[in-house]
Design an enzyme around this catalytic site. Structure first.
Site, PDB file in Angstrom:
ATOM      1  NE  ARG A   1      -3.013   0.278   3.276  1.00 45.41           N
ATOM      2  CZ  ARG A   1      -2.588   0.845   4.415  1.00 45.41           C
ATOM      3  NH1 ARG A   1      -2.288   2.115   4.445  1.00 45.41           N
ATOM      4  NH2 ARG A   1      -2.459   0.118   5.513  1.00 45.41           N
TER       5      ARG A   1
ATOM      6  CE  LYS B   1     -10.966   8.429 -19.376  1.00 44.45           C
ATOM      7  NZ  LYS B   1     -11.259   9.754 -18.826  1.00 44.45           N
TER       8      LYS B   1
ATOM      9  CE1 TYR C   1     -14.407  12.590 -17.044  1.00 41.28           C
ATOM     10  CE2 TYR C   1     -14.222  12.992 -14.697  1.00 41.28           C
ATOM     11  CZ  TYR C   1     -14.532  12.155 -15.748  1.00 41.28           C
ATOM     12  OH  TYR C   1     -14.983  10.894 -15.493  1.00 41.28           O
TER      13      TYR C   1
ATOM     14  CG  ASP D   1      -7.543  16.522 -16.140  1.00 41.10           C
ATOM     15  OD1 ASP D   1      -6.834  15.857 -16.913  1.00 41.10           O
ATOM     16  OD2 ASP D   1      -8.686  16.163 -15.783  1.00 41.10           O
TER      17      ASP D   1
HETATM   18  C1  LIG Z   1     -11.716  10.286 -17.592  1.00 41.56           C
HETATM   19  C2  LIG Z   1     -11.234  11.573 -17.083  1.00 41.56           C
HETATM   20  C3  LIG Z   1     -11.088  11.817 -15.708  1.00 41.56           C
HETATM   21  C4  LIG Z   1     -11.470  10.781 -14.673  1.00 41.56           C
HETATM   22  O1  LIG Z   1     -10.635   9.663 -14.778  1.00 41.56           O
HETATM   23  P1  LIG Z   1     -11.078   8.161 -14.371  1.00 41.56           P
HETATM   24  O2  LIG Z   1      -9.859   7.361 -14.694  1.00 41.56           O
HETATM   25  O3  LIG Z   1     -12.286   7.815 -15.206  1.00 41.56           O
HETATM   26  O4  LIG Z   1     -11.403   8.172 -12.923  1.00 41.56           O
HETATM   27  C5  LIG Z   1     -10.608  13.055 -15.312  1.00 41.56           C
HETATM   28  N1  LIG Z   1     -10.274  13.999 -16.206  1.00 41.56           N
HETATM   29  C6  LIG Z   1     -10.400  13.803 -17.541  1.00 41.56           C
HETATM   30  C7  LIG Z   1     -10.008  14.886 -18.477  1.00 41.56           C
HETATM   31  C8  LIG Z   1     -10.873  12.581 -18.020  1.00 41.56           C
HETATM   32  O5  LIG Z   1     -11.012  12.402 -19.345  1.00 41.56           O
END
Ligand SMILES: *Cc1c(COP(=O)(O)O)cnc(C)c1O
Length: 378
Positions: A51, A201, A103, A176
């Site tokens: 962890r 992604k 998002y 992000d």
């Molecule tokens: C998908 C996404 C998230 C969230 O990520 P998860 O892996 O689905 O929890 C946050 N920001 C963006 C820009 C995303 O495309």
């Protein structure tokens, strides 16, 4: 591994580390939860319990840190887990500024925390010059959260300018960078303090792992705070997922460049399609952020674009119903192209136009992708 290696070499070689006993060219998976102490009571490799640290999870963390030109990265169980961790380490009632159109899942979470009094959130159009300066409260704002390019209108935020504003107010800037990836933009080099990725992604790229990541300039207090938070909440990525993620990352540069070039080709073609009202893509000459995107993004404008269909919501949903190659699904950044009627998934209160289809361009032949959209739209 050598610091002189270019990102492409680091990626393909997964940092070039070789397991010393059998010397396989692919790293092994370490599923052990716990590690044996030496007779002198010390941990010989520093790894004690999974962890806190796991050798399989460390590999993609180190690769991501190198690609972001930072010193450290932390993987989390999902993108949301990594983003929420950043906010949850702020004091109760802290003032934060977040991008207005971003998002949706995180925006909704922030709205709920604002309502509950956990955070005080100002949403601002951070892609517009001057918006960050108007939204921060010097001395009070603790964090500015930007997304670039931002969902689902793909606006580009001037990271350097927003970093200056955030720091001037005494706040941290987190970006992000899921849609840009470190192939196209490296926010830490532009002044950001934290870079967040939904590794689900592009980093993984094969639509088969849920993961999140934070990258940091140095092993300073921010990294320590988030590492402790991850330890305490247990929001860790399991070793099997981390291994798959590293395998996916080994083609990141190839996938991102191919998707970016396909998206640019499609955006240009779709712009003159008789059924299209508007194409949202920062690579287009007449996009509102094109000159900034050219300056800030390196080697492409990403694989994400949105189209607004003439005839409104039903025309958009109808076109999505007729595609054969594109898959009707949420998410993005995989090798297969996805199409999504975005306002349906976001629901009431969404700022997204109802005739908008979000396109995640994969690595198929753009000619096939265009022909499929053309027959669906016509
Ligand atoms: C998908 C996404 C998230 C969230 O990520 P998860 O892996 O689905 O929890 C946050 N920001 C963006 C820009 C995303 O495309």
């Amino acid at each position: 591994m050598s610091n002189a290696w270019s990102p492409d070499t680091l990626i393909a070689q997964a940092m070039g580390e070789i397991e010393p006993v059998y010397k396989g060219v692919v790293p092994p998976i370490h599923p052990a939860t716990t590690y044996i102490r030496d007779p002198d009571n010390s941990y010989p490799t520093g790894v004690a319990y999974s962890r806190d640290d796991n050798p399989t999870t460390r590999a993609p963390e180190r690769l991501l840190a190198a690609l972001e030109q930072g010193e450290e990265a932390l993987l989390f169980a999902s993108g949301m887990a990594s983003a929420v961790a950043v906010f949850e380490t702020l004091p109760i009632g802290a003032h934060v500024v977040a991008q207005n159109v971003m998002y949706w899942g995180l925006r909704e979470w922030l709205r709920s925390k604002d309502e509950a009094g956990r955070l005080s959130v100002t949403f601002a159009a951070l892609e517009e010059p001057g918006a960050a300066a108007a939204a921060v409260r010097p001395g009070a704002t603790k964090l500015v959260w930007a997304e670039s390019p931002s969902n689902p209108l793909w606006r580009v935020v001037d990271i350097q300018a927003v970093a200056d504003v955030a720091h001037g107010a005494g706040a941290v800037l987190a970006v992000d960078s899921t849609a840009a990836t470190p192939i196209l933009t490296r926010p830490l080099t532009l002044g950001a303090d934290i870079v967040m990725h939904s590794a689900t992604k592009y980093l993984n790229g094969h639509s088969d792992v849920i993961a999140g990541a934070l990258a940091f300039k140095d092993k300073g207090p921010l990294w320590q705070l988030l590492k402790t938070y991850r330890h305490d909440t247990g929001a860790v990525l399991a070793p099997f997922e981390a291994w798959l993620l590293l395998r996916g990352m080994r083609t990141l540069h190839i996938r991102v460049r191919t998707a970016s070039s396909g998206a640019l080709t499609l955006a240009r073609q779709l712009q003159s399609h008789p059924m299209i009202e508007q194409v949202r893509y920062p690579g287009l000459q007449d996009a509102p952020d094109h000159s900034l995107a050219k300056r800030q993004m390196d080697g492409g404008f990403g694989g994400m674009l949105s189209i607004q269909v003439k005839g409104g919501e039903q025309a958009a949903i109808g076109a999505a119903a007729k595609v054969k190659i594109w898959k009707r699904a949420t998410s993005l950044g995989g090798v297969e192209s996805l199409i999504e009627h975005r306002s349906s998934i976001e629901g009431p209160g969404t700022p997204v136009p109802t005739n908008l289809l979000r396109l995640s361009v994969g690595i198929e032949d753009p000619a096939d992708l265009y022909a499929d959209l053309d027959q669906a739209l016509s």
